[in-house]
Write a protein that holds these residues in place. Structure first.
Motif, PDB file in Angstrom:
ATOM      1  N   ALA A   1      51.719   9.408  21.482  1.00  0.00           N
ATOM      2  CA  ALA A   1      51.152   9.938  22.722  1.00  0.00           C
ATOM      3  C   ALA A   1      49.645  10.112  22.632  1.00  0.00           C
ATOM      4  O   ALA A   1      48.962  10.191  23.640  1.00  0.00           O
ATOM      5  CB  ALA A   1      51.813  11.261  23.069  1.00  0.00           C
ATOM      6  N   CYS A   2      49.116  10.156  21.428  1.00  0.00           N
ATOM      7  CA  CYS A   2      47.678  10.363  21.243  1.00  0.00           C
ATOM      8  C   CYS A   2      46.867   9.086  21.409  1.00  0.00           C
ATOM      9  O   CYS A   2      45.656   9.107  21.235  1.00  0.00           O
ATOM     10  CB  CYS A   2      47.400  10.968  19.868  1.00  0.00           C
ATOM     11  SG  CYS A   2      48.036  12.637  19.704  1.00  0.00           S
ATOM     12  N   THR A   3      47.488   7.984  21.731  1.00  0.00           N
ATOM     13  CA  THR A   3      46.750   6.733  21.865  1.00  0.00           C
ATOM     14  C   THR A   3      46.007   6.661  23.191  1.00  0.00           C
ATOM     15  O   THR A   3      45.144   5.816  23.357  1.00  0.00           O
ATOM     16  CB  THR A   3      47.685   5.519  21.747  1.00  0.00           C
ATOM     17  OG1 THR A   3      48.688   5.604  22.757  1.00  0.00           O
ATOM     18  CG2 THR A   3      48.332   5.472  20.376  1.00  0.00           C
ATOM     19  N   SER A   4      46.332   7.513  24.139  1.00  0.00           N
ATOM     20  CA  SER A   4      45.629   7.556  25.415  1.00  0.00           C
ATOM     21  C   SER A   4      45.340   9.013  25.756  1.00  0.00           C
ATOM     22  O   SER A   4      45.820   9.926  25.092  1.00  0.00           O
ATOM     23  CB  SER A   4      46.466   6.904  26.505  1.00  0.00           C
ATOM     24  OG  SER A   4      47.642   7.648  26.715  1.00  0.00           O
ATOM     25  N   ASN A   5      44.556   9.213  26.798  1.00  0.00           N
ATOM     26  CA  ASN A   5      44.267  10.580  27.219  1.00  0.00           C
ATOM     27  C   ASN A   5      45.524  11.213  27.798  1.00  0.00           C
ATOM     28  O   ASN A   5      46.087  10.697  28.760  1.00  0.00           O
ATOM     29  CB  ASN A   5      43.153  10.586  28.272  1.00  0.00           C
ATOM     30  CG  ASN A   5      41.828  10.174  27.690  1.00  0.00           C
ATOM     31  OD1 ASN A   5      41.603  10.320  26.496  1.00  0.00           O
ATOM     32  ND2 ASN A   5      40.955   9.652  28.519  1.00  0.00           N
ATOM     33  N   PRO A   6      45.959  12.345  27.244  1.00  0.00           N
ATOM     34  CA  PRO A   6      47.173  12.974  27.746  1.00  0.00           C
ATOM     35  C   PRO A   6      46.927  13.647  29.096  1.00  0.00           C
ATOM     36  O   PRO A   6      45.824  14.113  29.386  1.00  0.00           O
ATOM     37  CB  PRO A   6      47.507  14.005  26.676  1.00  0.00           C
ATOM     38  CG  PRO A   6      46.208  14.302  26.011  1.00  0.00           C
ATOM     39  CD  PRO A   6      45.398  13.039  26.095  1.00  0.00           C
ATOM     40  N   THR A   7      47.960  13.710  29.888  1.00  0.00           N
ATOM     41  CA  THR A   7      47.879  14.399  31.174  1.00  0.00           C
ATOM     42  C   THR A   7      48.051  15.895  30.944  1.00  0.00           C
ATOM     43  O   THR A   7      48.484  16.328  29.868  1.00  0.00           O
ATOM     44  CB  THR A   7      48.972  13.908  32.131  1.00  0.00           C
ATOM     45  OG1 THR A   7      50.248  14.263  31.579  1.00  0.00           O
ATOM     46  CG2 THR A   7      48.898  12.408  32.354  1.00  0.00           C
ATOM     47  N   LYS A   8      47.744  16.668  31.959  1.00  0.00           N
ATOM     48  CA  LYS A   8      47.930  18.115  31.858  1.00  0.00           C
ATOM     49  C   LYS A   8      49.400  18.459  31.672  1.00  0.00           C
ATOM     50  O   LYS A   8      49.739  19.418  30.983  1.00  0.00           O
ATOM     51  CB  LYS A   8      47.365  18.806  33.092  1.00  0.00           C
ATOM     52  CG  LYS A   8      45.854  18.765  33.146  1.00  0.00           C
ATOM     53  CD  LYS A   8      45.324  19.470  34.362  1.00  0.00           C
ATOM     54  CE  LYS A   8      43.802  19.383  34.362  1.00  0.00           C
ATOM     55  NZ  LYS A   8      43.206  20.032  35.518  1.00  0.00           N
ATOM     56  N   GLN A   9      50.266  17.659  32.263  1.00  0.00           N
ATOM     57  CA  GLN A   9      51.701  17.896  32.124  1.00  0.00           C
ATOM     58  C   GLN A   9      52.142  17.663  30.677  1.00  0.00           C
ATOM     59  O   GLN A   9      52.922  18.438  30.139  1.00  0.00           O
ATOM     60  CB  GLN A   9      52.464  16.981  33.074  1.00  0.00           C
ATOM     61  CG  GLN A   9      53.926  17.289  33.165  1.00  0.00           C
ATOM     62  CD  GLN A   9      54.611  16.480  34.264  1.00  0.00           C
ATOM     63  OE1 GLN A   9      53.979  15.673  34.929  1.00  0.00           O
ATOM     64  NE2 GLN A   9      55.889  16.697  34.449  1.00  0.00           N
ATOM     65  N   GLU A  10      51.634  16.616  30.042  1.00  0.00           N
ATOM     66  CA  GLU A  10      51.982  16.345  28.643  1.00  0.00           C
ATOM     67  C   GLU A  10      51.426  17.427  27.717  1.00  0.00           C
ATOM     68  O   GLU A  10      52.121  17.871  26.796  1.00  0.00           O
ATOM     69  CB  GLU A  10      51.441  14.980  28.231  1.00  0.00           C
ATOM     70  CG  GLU A  10      52.118  13.826  28.925  1.00  0.00           C
ATOM     71  CD  GLU A  10      51.397  12.497  28.743  1.00  0.00           C
ATOM     72  OE1 GLU A  10      52.065  11.468  28.924  1.00  0.00           O
ATOM     73  OE2 GLU A  10      50.195  12.478  28.409  1.00  0.00           O
ATOM     74  N   ILE A  11      50.212  17.851  27.975  1.00  0.00           N
ATOM     75  CA  ILE A  11      49.618  18.921  27.167  1.00  0.00           C
ATOM     76  C   ILE A  11      50.421  20.201  27.320  1.00  0.00           C
ATOM     77  O   ILE A  11      50.699  20.898  26.337  1.00  0.00           O
ATOM     78  CB  ILE A  11      48.144  19.141  27.562  1.00  0.00           C
ATOM     79  CG1 ILE A  11      47.303  17.930  27.172  1.00  0.00           C
ATOM     80  CG2 ILE A  11      47.592  20.415  26.915  1.00  0.00           C
ATOM     81  CD1 ILE A  11      45.899  17.937  27.727  1.00  0.00           C
ATOM     82  N   GLY A  12      50.815  20.513  28.543  1.00  0.00           N
ATOM     83  CA  GLY A  12      51.614  21.708  28.787  1.00  0.00           C
ATOM     84  C   GLY A  12      52.967  21.655  28.096  1.00  0.00           C
ATOM     85  O   GLY A  12      53.427  22.655  27.543  1.00  0.00           O
ATOM     86  N   THR A  13      53.581  20.487  28.095  1.00  0.00           N
ATOM     87  CA  THR A  13      54.891  20.331  27.457  1.00  0.00           C
ATOM     88  C   THR A  13      54.802  20.581  25.956  1.00  0.00           C
ATOM     89  O   THR A  13      55.584  21.352  25.395  1.00  0.00           O
ATOM     90  CB  THR A  13      55.455  18.930  27.720  1.00  0.00           C
ATOM     91  OG1 THR A  13      55.555  18.729  29.130  1.00  0.00           O
ATOM     92  CG2 THR A  13      56.821  18.750  27.082  1.00  0.00           C
ATOM     93  N   VAL A  14      53.834  19.937  25.316  1.00  0.00           N
ATOM     94  CA  VAL A  14      53.698  20.081  23.860  1.00  0.00           C
ATOM     95  C   VAL A  14      53.270  21.494  23.498  1.00  0.00           C
ATOM     96  O   VAL A  14      53.822  22.108  22.571  1.00  0.00           O
ATOM     97  CB  VAL A  14      52.712  19.032  23.298  1.00  0.00           C
ATOM     98  CG1 VAL A  14      52.430  19.279  21.835  1.00  0.00           C
ATOM     99  CG2 VAL A  14      53.244  17.630  23.516  1.00  0.00           C
ATOM    100  N   SER A  15      52.307  22.038  24.224  1.00  0.00           N
ATOM    101  CA  SER A  15      51.842  23.400  23.946  1.00  0.00           C
ATOM    102  C   SER A  15      52.966  24.410  24.135  1.00  0.00           C
ATOM    103  O   SER A  15      53.143  25.320  23.319  1.00  0.00           O
ATOM    104  CB  SER A  15      50.676  23.759  24.863  1.00  0.00           C
ATOM    105  OG  SER A  15      49.608  22.874  24.681  1.00  0.00           O
TER     106      SER A  15
END
Length: 70
Positions: A16-30
């Motif tokens: 997932a780090c190969t592109s800029n993550p979306t806010k939704q992806e950041i929220g999910t992982v966090s």
């Protein structure tokens, strides 16, 4: 054995780090990380960690999705 499981679990995060993550992806992982920590702290068991991570991922995903819409 534990190292293999960790590496398999980390592969989607690395990919997932190969592109800029979306806010939704950041929220999910966090949310998953925070939920896992809280679940472990409250229960002290693997089931609590998994349950906390799942709940945190869901909540973080919803918050990130809402932030992304704005």
């Amino acid at each position: 054995m534990k190292k293999r499981i960790f590496l398999l679990a980390a592969l989607p995060l690395i990919a997932a780090c190969t592109s800029n993550p979306t806010k939704q992806e950041i929220g999910t992982v966090s949310g998953a990380v925070v939920g896992g920590i809280v679940g472990t702290s409250l229960t002290g068991s693997s089931a609590g960690t998994i349950g906390g991570a799942a709940a945190g991922a869901y909540i973080g995903n919803r918050i990130g999705k809402e932030m992304q819409r704005k």
